[in-house]
Design a protein around this motif. Structure first.
Motif, PDB file in Angstrom:
ATOM      1  N   GLN A 214      -0.964  -9.030 -36.174  1.00 27.66           N
ATOM      2  CA  GLN A 214      -1.459  -8.865 -37.538  1.00 27.66           C
ATOM      3  C   GLN A 214      -0.377  -8.322 -38.461  1.00 27.66           C
ATOM      4  N   PRO A 215      -0.459  -8.640 -39.767  1.00 27.11           N
ATOM      5  CA  PRO A 215       0.516  -8.086 -40.723  1.00 27.11           C
ATOM      6  C   PRO A 215       0.402  -6.573 -40.816  1.00 27.11           C
ATOM      7  N   ILE A 216       1.520  -5.933 -41.101  1.00 28.84           N
ATOM      8  CA  ILE A 216       1.535  -4.501 -41.398  1.00 28.84           C
ATOM      9  C   ILE A 216       1.507  -4.335 -42.908  1.00 28.84           C
ATOM     10  N   VAL A 217       0.457  -3.708 -43.415  1.00 31.55           N
ATOM     11  CA  VAL A 217       0.328  -3.429 -44.852  1.00 31.55           C
ATOM     12  C   VAL A 217      -0.116  -1.980 -44.967  1.00 31.55           C
ATOM     13  N   ASN A 218       0.852  -1.074 -45.078  1.00 33.77           N
ATOM     14  CA  ASN A 218       0.564   0.361 -45.086  1.00 33.77           C
ATOM     15  C   ASN A 218       0.850   0.940 -46.469  1.00 33.77           C
ATOM     16  N   GLU A 244       5.230  -5.658 -43.730  1.00 37.71           N
ATOM     17  CA  GLU A 244       6.045  -6.313 -42.702  1.00 37.71           C
ATOM     18  C   GLU A 244       5.145  -7.271 -41.938  1.00 37.71           C
ATOM     19  N   PHE A 245       5.608  -8.491 -41.755  1.00 41.53           N
ATOM     20  CA  PHE A 245       4.791  -9.464 -41.035  1.00 41.53           C
ATOM     21  C   PHE A 245       5.663 -10.582 -40.492  1.00 41.53           C
ATOM     22  N   GLY A 246       5.074 -11.355 -39.622  1.00 50.41           N
ATOM     23  CA  GLY A 246       5.723 -12.542 -39.100  1.00 50.41           C
ATOM     24  C   GLY A 246       4.989 -13.780 -39.567  1.00 50.41           C
ATOM     25  N   ALA A 247       5.717 -14.750 -40.081  1.00 47.15           N
ATOM     26  CA  ALA A 247       5.150 -16.053 -40.425  1.00 47.15           C
ATOM     27  C   ALA A 247       5.416 -16.999 -39.264  1.00 47.15           C
ATOM     28  N   SER A 248       4.431 -17.807 -38.937  1.00 43.14           N
ATOM     29  CA  SER A 248       4.516 -18.633 -37.735  1.00 43.14           C
ATOM     30  C   SER A 248       4.446 -20.113 -38.068  1.00 43.14           C
TER      31      SER A 248
END
Length: 391
Positions: A214-218, A244-248
């Motif tokens: 899952q994306p990190i949205v802090n 912070e996140f990963g696109a796939s």
């Protein structure tokens, strides 16, 4: 080598998988292995195209030095194995009180003439729990010599082929689109979860896939965290959001990290942004073929320590990326840490990032994006500037 045509849902043509299997068998022979027990879902995807979440149960593929690969899995995965992978021989174990998939695996090993031989096992994977390993160890006790071969396929996966890099670059394009969508969703009064939703919906809308984490949205004081946390939080008029996140794209992950600022940029934040930008520029400048991976973190430490923010930095500054499955988008090892002797080579995909979390003031700034190591340096996959994203 499979006798079938390329499966309809395979990511790559048959020749790509055949070449990977041939290289794997060469490495097996060099280590004196008669067979390899594949438990890592990433290995199965890389070698055969097999795409599933069934690795959360007992699942193993037996790859002999000669002869076809055999997959042992549960009934729900049979159709997916046939449509996504080059595997022709699929065996099934059924859920029951007396189910013994480890015993079924031992029978396959014997059937293939591998009993009494030296077999490699992928231990370092989420696809082999301690409980399942104990069952396999018991079932094969005295029937084969089992040795750790966790790195045999993983090391090959570090260097991406041109076909793989096409998916990596597409994931990079998606990452930029999704980060911009997150910035647009960052408005006072909205929930932080709406930013995560914008990231995922944008990725899917433009042809990407769900990421392996899952994306990190802090937001607010939680921005100093290095992991995602439960619960959506209401964004405020003067807020900070670490994203912070990963696109796939076809499971090939590209990560990106930026900090979104709502309202006024404080002097403290402006200083932190300047330092983190300088750190990222120094780190990217250290990425070149022939140099050890630890050089990247040496620059990370040098700049941050000289700036006075050394106490607020992390102990590592990135990691390798590839085609991954839940629970993480990190494709590790390797991690990027000081002293790592691994030599960078063209085709490696890395995510260098610099994160400052000031515990006292709870101010945070993080930046990072994915790069491909090239013949003379690196290719940066993000076009977004190393600047605060002002909402």
């Amino acid at each position: 080598m499979s006798s079938r045509p390329t499966p309809p849902l395979a990511t790559f043509p048959l020749a790509e998988y055949d070449a990977r299997l041939a290289r794997t068998r060469e490495r097996m022979a060099a280590r004196g292995l008669a067979g390899l027990l594949l438990f890592a879902q990433e290995s199965l995807y890389y070698l055969t195209g097999y795409d599933t979440s069934g690795y959360v149960f007992f699942q193993c593929a037996v790859l002999p030095l000669d002869g076809p690969i055999t997959l042992l899995t549960r009934r729900p995965d049979v159709a997916q194995a046939r449509d996504t992978s080059t595997i022709d021989d699929v065996r099934v174990w059924y859920n029951a009180e007396d189910a013994d998939p480890a015993g079924d695996l031992a029978a396959i090993v014997a059937e293939k003439g591998l009993a009494g031989h030296r077999l490699g096992v992928e231990f370092a994977t989420y696809g082999l729990t301690a409980a399942n390993w104990r069952a396999v160890e018991h079932a094969l006790d005295g029937r084969a010599t089992l040795v750790d071969a966790s790195d045999l396929v993983r090391d090959q996966r570090l260097i991406k082929s041109p076909l793989e890099l096409a998916h990596v670059r597409e994931a990079g394009r998606l990452a930029d689109l999704a980060m911009e969508a997150a910035r647009q969703a960052a408005q006072p009064g909205r929930l932080s979860g709406e930013m995560a939703g914008a990231i995922l919906s944008t990725t899917l809308k433009h042809g990407g896939d769900l990421p392996s984490e899952q994306p990190i949205v802090n937001s607010g004081p939680r921005a100093v965290y290095g992991r995602g946390v439960l619960g959506a939080h209401r964004l405020e008029s003067d807020d900070q959001v670490l994203v912070e996140f990963g696109a796939s794209h076809r499971r090939y992950m590209v990560c990106i990290e930026r900090t979104v600022i709502l309202g006024r940029l404080t002097d403290e934040h402006a200083t932190m942004f300047r330092v983190v930008r300088e750190t990222m520029e120094a780190m990217i400048g250290a990425i070149r073929p022939g140099a050890p991976l630890g050089d990247i973190d040496a620059e990370h430490r040098r700049v941050l320590d000289a700036s006075g923010f050394g106490a607020d930095r992390y102990g590592a500054c990135g990691y390798s990326l590839g085609a991954t499955f839940a629970p993480t988008w990190m494709d590790v090892p390797p991690m990027i840490y000081s002293g790592n002797p691994l030599i960078m080579q063209p085709g490696m995909v890395l995510f260098p990032h610099a994160m400052l979390g000031a515990v006292g003031s709870r101010r945070a700034v993080g930046m990072g994006h994915t790069v491909i190591v090239t013949e003379d340096g690196c290719e940066q996959l993000s076009r977004l500037p190393l600047e605060p994203l002002i909402a």
